[in-house]
Write an enzyme that holds these catalytic residues in place. Structure first.
Site, PDB file in Angstrom:
ATOM      1  CE  LYS A  34      36.966  38.337  41.476  1.00 17.93           C
ATOM      2  NZ  LYS A  34      37.705  37.517  42.421  1.00 17.93           N
ATOM      3  CD  GLU A  65      42.838  32.515  43.568  1.00 21.59           C
ATOM      4  OE1 GLU A  65      42.159  31.832  42.778  1.00 21.59           O
ATOM      5  OE2 GLU A  65      42.536  33.668  43.905  1.00 21.59           O
TER       6      GLU A  65
HETATM    7  N1  PSU Z   1      41.483  37.379  42.072  1.00 21.77           N
HETATM    8  C1  PSU Z   1      41.935  37.648  40.806  1.00 21.77           C
HETATM    9  N2  PSU Z   1      41.454  36.856  39.789  1.00 21.77           N
HETATM   10  C2  PSU Z   1      40.582  35.806  40.018  1.00 21.77           C
HETATM   11  C3  PSU Z   1      40.130  35.544  41.353  1.00 21.77           C
HETATM   12  C4  PSU Z   1      40.618  36.354  42.351  1.00 21.77           C
HETATM   13  O1  PSU Z   1      42.712  38.589  40.588  1.00 21.77           O
HETATM   14  O2  PSU Z   1      40.204  35.120  39.069  1.00 21.77           O
HETATM   15  C5  PSU Z   1      39.183  34.376  41.630  1.00 21.77           C
HETATM   16  C6  PSU Z   1      39.401  33.822  43.024  1.00 21.77           C
HETATM   17  O3  PSU Z   1      39.679  32.448  42.887  1.00 21.77           O
HETATM   18  C7  PSU Z   1      38.087  34.028  43.732  1.00 21.77           C
HETATM   19  C8  PSU Z   1      37.123  33.888  42.598  1.00 21.77           C
HETATM   20  O4  PSU Z   1      37.877  33.065  44.731  1.00 21.77           O
HETATM   21  O5  PSU Z   1      37.777  34.689  41.580  1.00 21.77           O
HETATM   22  C9  PSU Z   1      35.725  34.350  42.937  1.00 21.77           C
HETATM   23  O6  PSU Z   1      34.826  33.737  42.055  1.00 21.77           O
HETATM   24  P1  PSU Z   1      33.252  33.761  42.351  1.00 21.77           P
HETATM   25  O7  PSU Z   1      32.881  35.215  42.214  1.00 21.77           O
HETATM   26  O8  PSU Z   1      32.621  32.896  41.289  1.00 21.77           O
HETATM   27  O9  PSU Z   1      33.078  33.238  43.739  1.00 21.77           O
END
Ligand code: PSU
Ligand code: MN
Length: 297
Positions: free
Chosen positions: A157, A25
């Site tokens: 996360k 990504e």
């Molecule tokens: N993993 C990481 N850093 C990030 C992300 C994932 O180590 O920045 C990103 C990914 O692109 C994931 C996004 O899809 O964070 C999720 O964001 P949100 O919570 O707004 O859906």
């Protein structure tokens, strides 16, 4: 294929020959690290994918196209001013000529369109803590429900409500495999998450489970949770401060995750930054190993 999606020649050839391809990504490249540092993480992830014998396919929106497979110069365009592009944002970003950094969900949408079955990332999005009003649930989950791809990540996360996210993954029928672990890694921490739905000991075993899952006509993704090699186990107080800070400053929606990650990088004296970088590139390498095993089944 249509003229909205452009696959690089290298990725196109690999897909045509059914060789191992791993999607990566660009949100973490643009918004997951301090300005300038994300591109290095993206390049190192690609290097690790190649080293394991697979072809990297980094995904993002550039010049009115959804691009699958970027060269170094193109990857360098994904700076802090890029737009964060989830599945709902793809079309507008393409039409409006934005530089669009795709999230896990946005990248999985590209995987489905072109037939890529493997991906690596750091940590998945999911259900935000406290089920806030309005509720915030990552669009990553919606794409996991409908994309046949195995995604290697260090769990969900830990700034999120990880147990709630795991429950939702069960509801959606998404297998959550632990790579040599019975519990889901907590992103920066190797252990402490909810139980996985199945434990695998090798890339080969993960590949066989994936083949069986899709062979049964299951059309979902598979999460393969890999514990980070170095575990940071004392971050919870800092995470709570970061979330409180985001709340006080009125940060909401797509800005929450990058805000809190940047807070942690700053306030931990760079410890989470190093950990995040290492786990992302290691996850990319494991995704490649599984993809290579899968191609040889
Ligand atoms: N993993 C990481 N850093 C990030 C992300 C994932 O180590 O920045 C990103 C990914 O692109 C994931 C996004 O899809 O964070 C999720 O964001 P949100 O919570 O707004 O859906
Ligand atoms: Mn969100």
């Amino acid at each position: 294929m249509n003229n909205l999606i452009v696959v690089s020649p290298e990725v196109g050839h690999a897909l045509a020959e059914r060789r191992a391809v791993v999607a990566l990504e660009t949100t973490l490249v643009a918004h997951g690290f301090p300005p300038g540092e994300g591109v290095a993480v993206g390049l190192e992830s690609e290097r690790r994918v190649r080293e394991a014998g697979a072809v990297p396919a980094t995904v993002g929106v550039l010049d009115n196209k959804l691009r699958v497979g970027l060269d170094e110069g193109e990857l360098g365009r994904f700076g802090a001013d890029a737009r964060k592009v989830g599945p709902r944002d793809l079309a507008a970003a393409i039409v409006q000529g934005a530089v669009g950094a795709t999230t896990v969900g946005g990248t999985l949408a590209a995987c489905r369109a072109v037939g890529i079955g493997f991906m690596g990332t750091g940590g998945l999005g999911g259900v935000h803590r406290g089920f806030p009003n309005p509720p915030d649930i990552s669009a990553d989950l919606g794409e996991l429900m409908r994309t046949e791809a195995l995604i290697v990540s260090s769990g969900v996360k830990s700034i999120l409500d990880v147990p709630a996210t795991a429950e939702l993954l069960e509801t959606l029928g998404v297998p959550v495999l632990g790579f040599g672990t019975d519990d889901l890694p907590l992103f920066y921490a190797a252990h402490g998450g909810p139980p996985v739905s199945g434990r695998v000991e090798s890339a080969e075993e993960a590949a066989r489970v994936a083949r069986a899952h899709w062979g049964l006509g299951r059309h979902t993704s598979i999460l393969l949770g890999r514990p980070p090699s170095e575990s940071l186990d004392d971050l919870e107080p800092l995470i709570e401060r970061g979330l409180a800070d985001a709340h006080e400053q009125g940060v909401s929606g797509q800005n929450v995750t990058p805000f809190v990650l940047a807070f942690l990088h700053r306030e931990s004296g760079g410890r989470t930054l190093a950990a995040n970088r290492d786990l992302i590139v290691d996850n990319a390498a494991l995704a490649a190993e599984v993809a290579v095993e899968y191609a040889s089944l």
